[in-house]
Structure formats: C-alpha cells, structure tokens
Design a protein around this motif. Structure first.
Motif, PDB file in Angstrom:
ATOM      1  N   TYR A 109      -7.657  -1.030   3.902  1.00 13.80           N
ATOM      2  CA  TYR A 109      -6.801   0.506   3.746  1.00 13.80           C
ATOM      3  C   TYR A 109      -7.516   1.147   2.739  1.00 13.80           C
ATOM      4  O   TYR A 109      -7.277   2.497   2.489  1.00 13.80           O
ATOM      5  CB  TYR A 109      -5.510   0.150   3.446  1.00 13.80           C
ATOM      6  N   ARG A 110      -8.260   0.567   1.795  1.00 10.79           N
ATOM      7  CA  ARG A 110      -8.644   1.247   0.396  1.00 10.79           C
ATOM      8  C   ARG A 110      -9.485   2.259   0.842  1.00 10.79           C
ATOM      9  O   ARG A 110     -10.651   2.117   1.573  1.00 10.79           O
ATOM     10  CB  ARG A 110      -9.450   0.161  -0.419  1.00 10.79           C
ATOM     11  N   GLY A 111      -9.495   3.493   0.113  1.00 16.47           N
ATOM     12  CA  GLY A 111     -10.133   4.800   0.335  1.00 16.47           C
ATOM     13  C   GLY A 111      -9.760   5.412   1.635  1.00 16.47           C
ATOM     14  O   GLY A 111     -10.601   6.473   2.133  1.00 16.47           O
ATOM     15  N   GLY A 112      -8.819   5.044   2.397  1.00 12.44           N
ATOM     16  CA  GLY A 112      -8.424   5.474   3.658  1.00 12.44           C
ATOM     17  C   GLY A 112      -7.488   6.476   3.639  1.00 12.44           C
ATOM     18  O   GLY A 112      -6.618   6.570   2.425  1.00 12.44           O
ATOM     19  N   LEU A 113      -7.083   7.141   4.617  1.00 11.77           N
ATOM     20  CA  LEU A 113      -5.857   8.106   4.559  1.00 11.77           C
ATOM     21  C   LEU A 113      -4.786   7.637   5.112  1.00 11.77           C
ATOM     22  O   LEU A 113      -3.664   8.021   4.661  1.00 11.77           O
ATOM     23  CB  LEU A 113      -6.511   9.555   5.236  1.00 11.77           C
ATOM     24  N   ALA A 114      -4.847   6.779   6.064  1.00 10.24           N
ATOM     25  CA  ALA A 114      -3.486   6.323   6.742  1.00 10.24           C
ATOM     26  C   ALA A 114      -2.633   5.811   5.635  1.00 10.24           C
ATOM     27  O   ALA A 114      -1.286   5.831   5.654  1.00 10.24           O
ATOM     28  CB  ALA A 114      -3.754   5.352   7.699  1.00 10.24           C
ATOM     29  N   LEU A 115      -3.199   4.645   4.753  1.00 15.50           N
ATOM     30  CA  LEU A 115      -2.240   3.928   4.061  1.00 15.50           C
ATOM     31  C   LEU A 115      -2.530   4.390   2.550  1.00 15.50           C
ATOM     32  O   LEU A 115      -1.545   4.319   1.736  1.00 15.50           O
ATOM     33  CB  LEU A 115      -2.708   2.435   4.241  1.00 15.50           C
ATOM     34  N   TYR A 123     -15.065  -3.034  -4.595  1.00 17.52           N
ATOM     35  CA  TYR A 123     -13.511  -2.570  -4.578  1.00 17.52           C
ATOM     36  C   TYR A 123     -13.038  -1.926  -3.244  1.00 17.52           C
ATOM     37  O   TYR A 123     -11.994  -2.527  -3.021  1.00 17.52           O
ATOM     38  CB  TYR A 123     -13.384  -1.767  -5.682  1.00 17.52           C
ATOM     39  N   TYR A 124     -13.776  -1.038  -2.546  1.00 15.29           N
ATOM     40  CA  TYR A 124     -13.024  -0.397  -1.321  1.00 15.29           C
ATOM     41  C   TYR A 124     -13.437  -1.276  -0.460  1.00 15.29           C
ATOM     42  O   TYR A 124     -12.478  -1.352   0.727  1.00 15.29           O
ATOM     43  CB  TYR A 124     -13.826   0.856  -1.229  1.00 15.29           C
ATOM     44  N   ASP A 125     -14.164  -2.374  -0.410  1.00 15.49           N
ATOM     45  CA  ASP A 125     -14.377  -3.420   0.660  1.00 15.49           C
ATOM     46  C   ASP A 125     -13.442  -4.354   0.668  1.00 15.49           C
ATOM     47  O   ASP A 125     -13.135  -5.222   1.770  1.00 15.49           O
ATOM     48  CB  ASP A 125     -15.653  -3.869   0.862  1.00 15.49           C
ATOM     49  N   PRO A 128       0.750  -1.116  -0.123  1.00 14.42           N
ATOM     50  CA  PRO A 128      -0.154  -0.332   0.028  1.00 14.42           C
ATOM     51  C   PRO A 128       0.865   1.339  -0.093  1.00 14.42           C
ATOM     52  O   PRO A 128       2.062   1.344   0.441  1.00 14.42           O
ATOM     53  CB  PRO A 128      -0.801  -0.004   1.427  1.00 14.42           C
ATOM     54  N   ASN A 129       0.315   2.576  -0.560  1.00 16.64           N
ATOM     55  CA  ASN A 129       0.825   3.528  -0.781  1.00 16.64           C
ATOM     56  C   ASN A 129       1.806   4.167   0.328  1.00 16.64           C
ATOM     57  O   ASN A 129       3.139   4.380   0.397  1.00 16.64           O
ATOM     58  CB  ASN A 129      -0.061   4.621  -1.138  1.00 16.64           C
ATOM     59  N   GLY A 130       1.082   4.058   1.446  1.00 17.56           N
ATOM     60  CA  GLY A 130       1.769   4.265   2.836  1.00 17.56           C
ATOM     61  C   GLY A 130       3.010   3.737   3.254  1.00 17.56           C
ATOM     62  O   GLY A 130       3.608   4.109   4.296  1.00 17.56           O
TER      63      GLY A 130
END
Length: 325
Positions: free
Chosen positions: A158-164, A152-154, A65-67
């Motif tokens: 982490y999907r659609g969240g800010l932390a990751l 997709y988000y479910d 994940p991005n973060g």
C-alpha cells in the motif's frame, strides 16, 4: 484506560512503548486481519476483528493504513469504545464524515495522534496567536523535505499508493507538519500546486509544492518530499507585522518579534524529525497525546486533536492534490 490496538505493523510498537510509560494505561491485546502478533508484546492475544474482542477495554488505537481508519472507528463506535487513530483522520471527506458521525452517535471520543501539537514551542506559538501577538501575518513558508528509499515503499504493497496511503509525502510524511500549519493558520481560500514522481517507483507523488492564499491575504507555501536526499529538518518560517520567527522540527530556532520574548522551552530535545526514517524512538509526544485523550474522555471535552480540527489537515491535502497543474 484499557486499549486494544488495531493493526500490528511497525507503528503499533510506538503505541506499546508509549503505553508502557503511562501508569494506569494498559494494552490488553490487538486486532490483526492477518493474525500477526505484536512484535513488542507477542504474549498478548490477537483477535481477527474489533467485534471479536472478548476482553474488557475502553478504547482502540487505530494503527492501520490511512484509508482503513474510518472502518476501525465505525466498528469501535458500534461497541461504544473511544477511538484514538494514527494520523491522518482518513484520506477522503466521505470517510471522515462517516467515522465522525458514527462516533458522535455513539457518544464516544474520536481523536487523532497529531502529537506535534503537544510540543511546548508549538503550544506557545498557538497561545501567542490567540493574543494577536504578531500583528497581521503576511507569509508562512513550510518545507518538509524528507527522504525515503525505494525499500521503504517496497516494504508494504500500500505504501505510496492512492487506495490506502491516500497519496505521497503530502498525505503521509508531511501531514504532521501540515497539521501544525492548519492548526495555527486554518485553511486557505485558494490553492495551486505542482506534483511529480522523480526518485521512486510509486503511484503517488514523491515531491511537490503548493502556493496558498488565505482569506486575510496571507500567502502560504509548502514543499513536501520524500525525494530530497539525504533528508532535511522540517522548517516553518513565519513573517508578520511585528517580525519573524522560524520553527525547526517544532522548536523555535529564530526569533525576531518586536515586544515579544522568545517563548522557546529550554531543554526541549524531542527526537523524532521524520527526515530520514519513520521510526520513533522517543515516545514522549505520543504519551502526551494519550494523556490528553484520556483527559478528554474523563472530562467530557474535545481532545487536543479532535476530529473537527484534525480533518482540516486532510482537507488541505486533498485541495493540494485536486488543484495540481
């Protein structure tokens, strides 16, 4: 080069398929915090951390994940290994600084898989801009109106969240398109934006728009969405002193520029537009970014999407978030 992929989620399959098509490039195993094997290569070993890898390897591919990108880069640099990370570079200035500093100190290459930079028409536009072929550019309008369903988000906490994830479509789905924007036009001096969450139960935005002014006066607009059902091809319209042109999913589809022939590459049929799905079936652009990465390591040069230029995309996205009204 020999690679270890960090992360065994869906995006890791894209890199496995790309490496399979590259003679001389080899995947030797994966790192997974959960111990989950690679679905596309279950026979390969899986280690719990980069530090635990006991096979010979030259570089890591970060498919986390991005973060988490900065931590993988820092761990790889500590072992003297080169780093190719999935987009974006990371989701904060501090994280990007830390991973860049670690790789610089270790003398290893750090690159981002902004593979759309390899597409022939994008390359041609970049070269023409270096020649000032368009004269003064007045306006650039970018629309990345995609669609993702709630499933997709479910599919990941982490999907659609800010932390990751670091945000919604600006940081995630549209960052490839925003990367072409910053690669061609740089960062704006002023940004104002509006964000909303309309069609999904997520923490971040699922639709937004930004208005930007650059130091030379150019006005840019961008719309990014995962709520634009059913999903539309990404379009970038450029209006300049000598005419206008449109890029649709990285291919020139309109061209009216005085004194300059349409540079569009014939027969370019790259198949990942991102409008309705994150799945990647055509890995030719990923192969191209890996080829460039290996050449950068071999030749001691900056990669096509090195940290210095790739960080501009995250900086723009953060500015869009910070200047929301």
């Amino acid at each position: 080069m020999r690679y270890v992929v960090v992360g065994t989620g869906n995006i890791s399959n894209t890199y496995i398929n790309a490496l399979t098509e590259r003679p001389g490039s080899e995947l030797v195993g994966a790192v997974s915090r959960s111990g989950r094997p690679l679905s596309a290569a279950p026979e390969l070993p899986v280690w719990p951390s980069i530090d635990a890898v006991d096979a010979d390897f030259d570089a890591v591919i970060l498919a986390t994940p991005n973060g988490l990108h900065h931590q993988g880069a820092i761990d790889a640099a500590a072992r003297g290994k080169h780093v190719l990370t999935e987009k974006p570079l990371d989701i904060s200035i501090e994280a990007m600084d830390r991973m860049t500093d670690a790789c610089n100190r270790a003398g290893v290459v750090l690159a981002v898989c902004y593979q759309r930079r390899t597409r022939p028409d994008n390359q041609a536009i970049k070269a023409l801009m270096a020649q000032s072929a368009f004269g003064r550019i007045y306006a650039v309008d970018l629309a990345a109106k995609f669609y993702r369903d709630q499933a997709y988000y479910d599919s990941g906490d982490y999907r659609g969240g800010l932390a990751l994830d670091g945000g919604g479509p600006f940081m995630q789905q549209a960052c490839h398109n925003l990367d072409i924007y910053t690669w061609l036009f740089g960062l704006p001096g002023q940004v104002v934006s509006m964000l909303g969450t309309f069609a999904h139960d997520i923490e971040a935005e699922d639709h937004g728009a930004a208005l930007m002014r650059h130091e030379d006066g150019m006005i840019g607009t961008v719309v990014a969405s995962t709520a634009a059902r059913p999903g539309f091809a990404a379009r970038m319209e450029v209006h300049a002193e000598r005419g206008s042109f449109t890029l649709t999913d990285d291919v020139v589809t309109q061209w009216v520029v005085d004194g300059v022939d349409n540079p569009s590459a014939p027969g370019d049929h790259y198949q990942h537009d991102g409008a309705t799905s994150a799945a990647v079936t055509d890995t030719t652009a990923h192969q191209a970014i890996i080829e460039d990465f290996e050449a950068a390591v071999r030749d001691g040069r900056e990669p096509l999407a090195g940290a210095t230029s790739a960080r501009l995309t995250t900086e723009l996205i953060l500015s869009i978030y910070q200047n929301a009204v």
